[in-house]
Design a protein around this motif. Structure first.
Motif, PDB file in Angstrom:
ATOM      1  N   GLY A  43      -6.516  -4.716 -10.395  1.00  0.00           N
ATOM      2  CA  GLY A  43      -6.881  -4.028 -11.620  1.00  0.00           C
ATOM      3  C   GLY A  43      -7.188  -4.992 -12.743  1.00  0.00           C
ATOM      4  N   GLY A  70     -13.778   0.849 -13.291  1.00  0.00           N
ATOM      5  CA  GLY A  70     -15.223   0.859 -13.144  1.00  0.00           C
ATOM      6  C   GLY A  70     -15.804  -0.532 -12.994  1.00  0.00           C
ATOM      7  N   ASP A  71     -17.074  -0.678 -13.339  1.00  0.00           N
ATOM      8  CA  ASP A  71     -17.806  -1.934 -13.172  1.00  0.00           C
ATOM      9  C   ASP A  71     -17.264  -2.979 -14.148  1.00  0.00           C
ATOM     10  OD1 ASP A  71     -19.599  -4.013 -12.927  1.00  0.00           O
ATOM     11  OD2 ASP A  71     -21.383  -2.805 -13.386  1.00  0.00           O
ATOM     12  N   THR A  74      -5.996   0.257 -12.780  1.00  0.00           N
ATOM     13  CA  THR A  74      -6.389  -0.058 -11.411  1.00  0.00           C
ATOM     14  C   THR A  74      -7.907  -0.110 -11.290  1.00  0.00           C
ATOM     15  OG1 THR A  74      -6.123   2.298 -10.864  1.00  0.00           O
ATOM     16  CG2 THR A  74      -4.289   0.815 -10.335  1.00  0.00           C
ATOM     17  N   ALA A  75      -8.365  -0.915 -10.331  1.00  0.00           N
ATOM     18  CA  ALA A  75      -9.787  -1.212 -10.224  1.00  0.00           C
ATOM     19  C   ALA A  75     -10.624   0.041 -10.023  1.00  0.00           C
ATOM     20  CB  ALA A  75     -10.013  -2.194  -9.071  1.00  0.00           C
ATOM     21  N   ASP A  76     -10.080   1.036  -9.317  1.00  0.00           N
ATOM     22  CA  ASP A  76     -10.853   2.251  -9.060  1.00  0.00           C
ATOM     23  C   ASP A  76     -11.124   3.031 -10.339  1.00  0.00           C
ATOM     24  OD1 ASP A  76      -8.067   2.766  -9.174  1.00  0.00           O
ATOM     25  OD2 ASP A  76      -8.324   4.683  -8.170  1.00  0.00           O
ATOM     26  N   GLU A  77     -10.243   2.907 -11.332  1.00  0.00           N
ATOM     27  CA  GLU A  77     -10.424   3.627 -12.593  1.00  0.00           C
ATOM     28  C   GLU A  77     -11.188   2.799 -13.616  1.00  0.00           C
ATOM     29  OE1 GLU A  77      -7.640   5.619 -16.106  1.00  0.00           O
ATOM     30  OE2 GLU A  77      -7.025   5.764 -14.002  1.00  0.00           O
ATOM     31  N   ASP A  83       0.820  -1.211   0.000  1.00  0.00           N
ATOM     32  CA  ASP A  83       0.000   0.000   0.000  1.00  0.00           C
ATOM     33  C   ASP A  83       0.854   1.261   0.000  1.00  0.00           C
ATOM     34  OD1 ASP A  83      -2.339  -1.453  -0.034  1.00  0.00           O
ATOM     35  OD2 ASP A  83      -2.619  -1.397   2.147  1.00  0.00           O
ATOM     36  N   ARG A  87       0.547   6.735  -6.656  1.00  0.00           N
ATOM     37  CA  ARG A  87      -0.633   7.602  -6.766  1.00  0.00           C
ATOM     38  C   ARG A  87      -0.251   9.067  -6.578  1.00  0.00           C
ATOM     39  NH1 ARG A  87      -5.111   4.644  -7.161  1.00  0.00           N
ATOM     40  NH2 ARG A  87      -5.067   2.498  -6.369  1.00  0.00           N
TER      41      ARG A  87
END
Length: 286
Positions: A154, A197-198, A192-195, A41, A48
């Motif tokens: 991701g 989306g679904d 990455t998973a946050d970017e 992290d 990030r």
């Protein structure tokens, strides 16, 4: 974030594609994009922070610079077969009651624009655009979809190249048709998973020699991403840097009427997934 690795084979360096489309060098921030980074992290936090101030990262000249696989040190590539309703229909396969699993060796993974080699003796080399899931946390015996998605670092574009005669007509398991050299182009980016989306709302497309062959959506998956990750964790430990190929929609050569348009040396395959980038491979002879 869009993470990638650029440079000659075996000498790739970590990079980031910033929001303005400029390629940035991450070598001064992290040693590589690999499972160790995805599980750390603090290191991801440094990336990030760098992504939020891209002007502090050296720009890289993209022209003539090879893009490698976006992930180094892949532990295992786990694949899900027959995981789209429309693909099951086109091949005449029954809808599986549980995910069908097979493995690809990590050394099948190549860059998104590298040459794909048609194996010697092949007559049925096929294409498969797939959503690849990259694991970022150790996952074992997960009990919920929420835990499963939390283990995902991701996503990336994957071409699960397959030799159907080796896979289905030569006896034994599918592995013979799935593990030929260069049979898993990956990338260009690890998003990455946050970017991303679904993961159940992504369009997938593939062209052969400029002709659209696959045009599907992950909404057609029989077993969605969360269920696949949760399910796999009951049978194996998923570790940071592992990759899961989650299946392909309809439109593979095997699903066409005769004569089926299998790949030959000289053919060009292009594929893309919404938000995850685009690949292009020219087929060569092994």
């Amino acid at each position: 974030m869009k993470l990638l690795r650029v440079g000659q084979v075996g000498a790739e360096r970590p990079a980031l594609l910033d929001d303005s489309g400029v390629l940035r060098d991450l070598a001064g921030v992290v040693p590589d994009v690999d499972g160790a980074l995805l599980a750390d992290d603090a290191a991801l936090g440094r990336v990030r922070d760098a992504a939020s101030a891209p002007g502090e990262l050296p720009a890289l000249e993209a022209d003539g610079l090879r893009t490698g696989p976006p992930l180094a040190g892949i532990g295992k590539v786990v694949c899900i077969g027959l995981n789209y309703h429309d693909h099951a229909r086109e091949t005449g396969g029954a809808i599986p009651g549980e995910p069908i699993l097979f493995m690809k060796a990590p050394d099948t993974v190549v860059g998104p624009y590298d040459t794909v080699l048609v194996p010697r003796g092949s007559e049925k080399t096929d294409w498969e655009v797939e959503l690849a899931v990259v694991i970022g946390r150790t996952a074992r015996y997960l009990s919920s979809d929420e835990e499963a998605l939390a283990a995902v670092a991701g996503y990336a574009v994957s071409n699960d190249v397959s030799e159907r005669a080796f896979q289905l007509e030569r006896g034994g398991q599918w592995d013979k048709g799935k593990n030929c050299e260069t049979f898993n182009p990956l990338g260009p980016w690890l998003v990455t998973a946050d970017e991303a989306g679904d993961p159940q709302a992504l369009g997938l497309r593939l062209w052969v020699n400029g002709e659209l062959r696959q045009d599907g959506t992950t909404a057609e998956q029989i077993f969605p991403v969360a269920e696949v990750v949760r399910y796999l964790s009951q049978f194996m430990t998923l570790r940071p840097g592992d990759v899961i190929n989650t299946g392909t929609p309809a439109g593979v050569a095997m699903g066409f009427p005769e004569p089926k348009p299998y790949l030959r040396a000289g053919d060009v395959v292009e594929l893309e997934i919404d938000g995850l980038g685009r690949q292009r491979q020219e087929l060569g002879a092994a």
